[in-house]
Design an enzyme around this catalytic site. Structure first.
Site, PDB file in Angstrom:
ATOM      1  N   LYS A 138     -30.388  17.425 102.436  1.00  9.52           N
ATOM      2  CA  LYS A 138     -30.222  18.870 102.284  1.00  9.52           C
ATOM      3  C   LYS A 138     -30.774  19.414 100.969  1.00  9.52           C
ATOM      4  CE  LYS A 138     -29.090  20.718 105.135  1.00  9.52           C
ATOM      5  NZ  LYS A 138     -30.002  21.053 106.277  1.00  9.52           N
ATOM      6  N   THR A 176     -36.933  18.956 105.100  1.00  9.89           N
ATOM      7  CA  THR A 176     -37.695  19.510 106.218  1.00  9.89           C
ATOM      8  C   THR A 176     -38.925  20.254 105.719  1.00  9.89           C
ATOM      9  OG1 THR A 176     -35.596  19.789 107.420  1.00  9.89           O
ATOM     10  CG2 THR A 176     -37.534  20.927 108.300  1.00  9.89           C
ATOM     11  N   TRP A 177     -38.759  21.028 104.661  1.00  7.61           N
ATOM     12  CA  TRP A 177     -39.858  21.803 104.099  1.00  7.61           C
ATOM     13  C   TRP A 177     -40.931  20.894 103.519  1.00  7.61           C
ATOM     14  CZ3 TRP A 177     -39.271  25.947  99.654  1.00  7.61           C
ATOM     15  CH2 TRP A 177     -40.358  26.838  99.708  1.00  7.61           C
ATOM     16  N   HIS A 189     -34.205   8.859 102.672  1.00 11.03           N
ATOM     17  CA  HIS A 189     -33.105   9.343 101.839  1.00 11.03           C
ATOM     18  C   HIS A 189     -32.586   8.219 100.940  1.00 11.03           C
ATOM     19  CE1 HIS A 189     -32.937  13.259 103.498  1.00 11.03           C
ATOM     20  NE2 HIS A 189     -32.286  12.995 104.598  1.00 11.03           N
ATOM     21  N   ARG A 191     -32.776  19.582  94.601  1.00  8.81           N
ATOM     22  CA  ARG A 191     -32.258  20.951  94.663  1.00  8.81           C
ATOM     23  C   ARG A 191     -30.987  21.012  93.836  1.00  8.81           C
ATOM     24  NH1 ARG A 191     -30.707  23.669 100.528  1.00  8.81           N
ATOM     25  NH2 ARG A 191     -30.827  25.886  99.924  1.00  8.81           N
ATOM     26  N   SER A 204     -25.131  23.499 101.529  1.00  5.14           N
ATOM     27  CA  SER A 204     -25.952  23.262 102.706  1.00  5.14           C
ATOM     28  C   SER A 204     -25.448  22.071 103.507  1.00  5.14           C
ATOM     29  CB  SER A 204     -27.408  23.041 102.280  1.00  5.14           C
ATOM     30  OG  SER A 204     -28.254  22.950 103.397  1.00  5.14           O
ATOM     31  N   ARG A 206     -31.074  27.196 107.914  1.00  2.00           N
ATOM     32  CA  ARG A 206     -29.913  28.082 107.809  1.00  2.00           C
ATOM     33  C   ARG A 206     -30.316  29.376 107.107  1.00  2.00           C
ATOM     34  NH1 ARG A 206     -25.290  29.063 104.650  1.00  2.00           N
ATOM     35  NH2 ARG A 206     -26.070  27.786 102.945  1.00  2.00           N
ATOM     36  N   LYS A 207     -30.429  29.369 105.778  1.00  2.00           N
ATOM     37  CA  LYS A 207     -30.818  30.570 105.040  1.00  2.00           C
ATOM     38  C   LYS A 207     -32.114  30.398 104.259  1.00  2.00           C
ATOM     39  CE  LYS A 207     -26.331  32.824 104.292  1.00  2.00           C
ATOM     40  NZ  LYS A 207     -25.425  33.387 103.251  1.00  2.00           N
ATOM     41  N   GLY A 208     -32.309  29.213 103.710  1.00  2.00           N
ATOM     42  CA  GLY A 208     -33.519  28.968 102.936  1.00  2.00           C
ATOM     43  C   GLY A 208     -33.590  29.783 101.659  1.00  2.00           C
TER      44      GLY A 208
END
Length: 309
Positions: A62, A66-67, A126, A148, A156, A266-268
């Site tokens: 998280k 993905t990005w 991971h 992050r 997240s 979700r929100k990014g």
């Protein structure tokens, strides 16, 4: 030699513990994983022979996994130097394009045969850096690590598992578990530190900086990979909105992990923790960062950004 904190951890934390979502976690080399991921990590160290052309995308869960998968795949697709026939993202989720080393390649029931993957081979993990083969450091393969802010990482993670498993644990209880490291691939702070200390051979990227300066960071990633690419095209194709819309087109589809495709988006945004965490909880994270990262040159200032909240 272990630090006093590491020695304390060895004494105060058991070798096994039940996580608040999906069962047992085992403590191995200072990190918490499901037993099958520990077995997979041993298989990776024993059998994975990285090629100089391999690309490893590493991350704590998280933190922008993905990005980063999407960006790397798009960079290779639009590159004038790699001539990649890599699967594209027009109708695929990034997790279908880039396989996890510890699941799809070396997991209990691998779905990918590593020798059949065309070059440049792109993998995700991971796992902490210390779980990977020593040859990752000497083979010439490229490792990109994305991280992050711990507060947004936790929020997240909490949302994902609440939605995926329908858990009813309070955010305070879940937060305490996160701080103890009892989450997949945890502890977070040690995970980040391992890759930070390997910056001489690892491209270290933050989600916040990528959000604030996408073109600059895409250019940096492309140069690290030895690619000349269409930066503006990559940024546009891999925008949060485009990736989420592609995911929605999959309807009610479910990824092999059991996660619905739309749960990956979700929100990014940066700073969503302010809607969920108290100032007291944030202070706890700041104190943990100071304790775990002291003397390394790493601190929470790496996440400072002018990106919109």
């Amino acid at each position: 030699m272990d630090t006093p904190q590491q020695e304390e951890d060895k004494i105060s934390l058991p070798p096994q513990a039940k996580w608040w979502v999906d069962g047992q976690r085992s403590r191995y080399k200072g990190f918490w994983f499901k037993p099958e991921f520990i077995t997979a990590s041993e298989a990776i160290r024993a059998h994975y022979k990285p090629l100089p052309s391999d690309i490893i995308l590493a991350s704590f869960p998280k933190t922008g996994t993905t990005w980063l998968k999407a960006l790397t795949s798009s960079i290779l697709r639009h590159s004038s130097t790699t001539h990649s026939d890599h699967d594209h993202l027009d109708h695929l989720n990034p997790h279908e394009v880039v396989p996890f080393l510890e699941i799809e390649v070396f997991g209990e029931n691998p779905s990918k045969e590593i020798t059949e993957i065309s070059s440049p081979r792109v993998f995700n993990t991971h796992l902490p850096l210390s779980f990977l083969p020593e040859t990752v450091k000497t083979s010439g393969c490229r490792v990109i690590y994305i991280t992050r802010h711990p507060a947004d990482t936790f929020v997240s993670l909490w949302h994902l598992y609440n939605n995926k498993f329908g858990t009813e644990i309070s955010i305070r209880e879940a937060f305490d578990e996160f701080c103890k490291g009892l989450v997949p691939a945890g502890p977070y702070f040690e995970h980040v530190l391992e890759f930070w200390e390997a910056r001489d051979r690892v491209l270290f990227v933050t989600y916040e900086d990528l959000k604030a300066k996408p073109e600059e960071n895409v250019r940096k990633i492309a140069e690290f990979l030895g690619c000349k690419t269409m930066v503006e095209k990559v940024v546009k194709d891999c925008s949060f909105e485009n990736l989420r819309n592609t995911s929605k087109e999959r309807g009610e589809g479910v990824h092999w992990s059991g996660t619905k495709y739309d749960m990956f988006f979700r929100k990014g945004v940066v700073g969503d923790w302010k809607n969920h965490l108290t100032q007291e909880m944030m202070k706890e994270l700041e104190d943990l960062a100071d304790l775990k990262w002291r003397g390394s040159g790493l601190d929470l200032n790496i996440f400072n950004t002018t990106a919109s909240q």
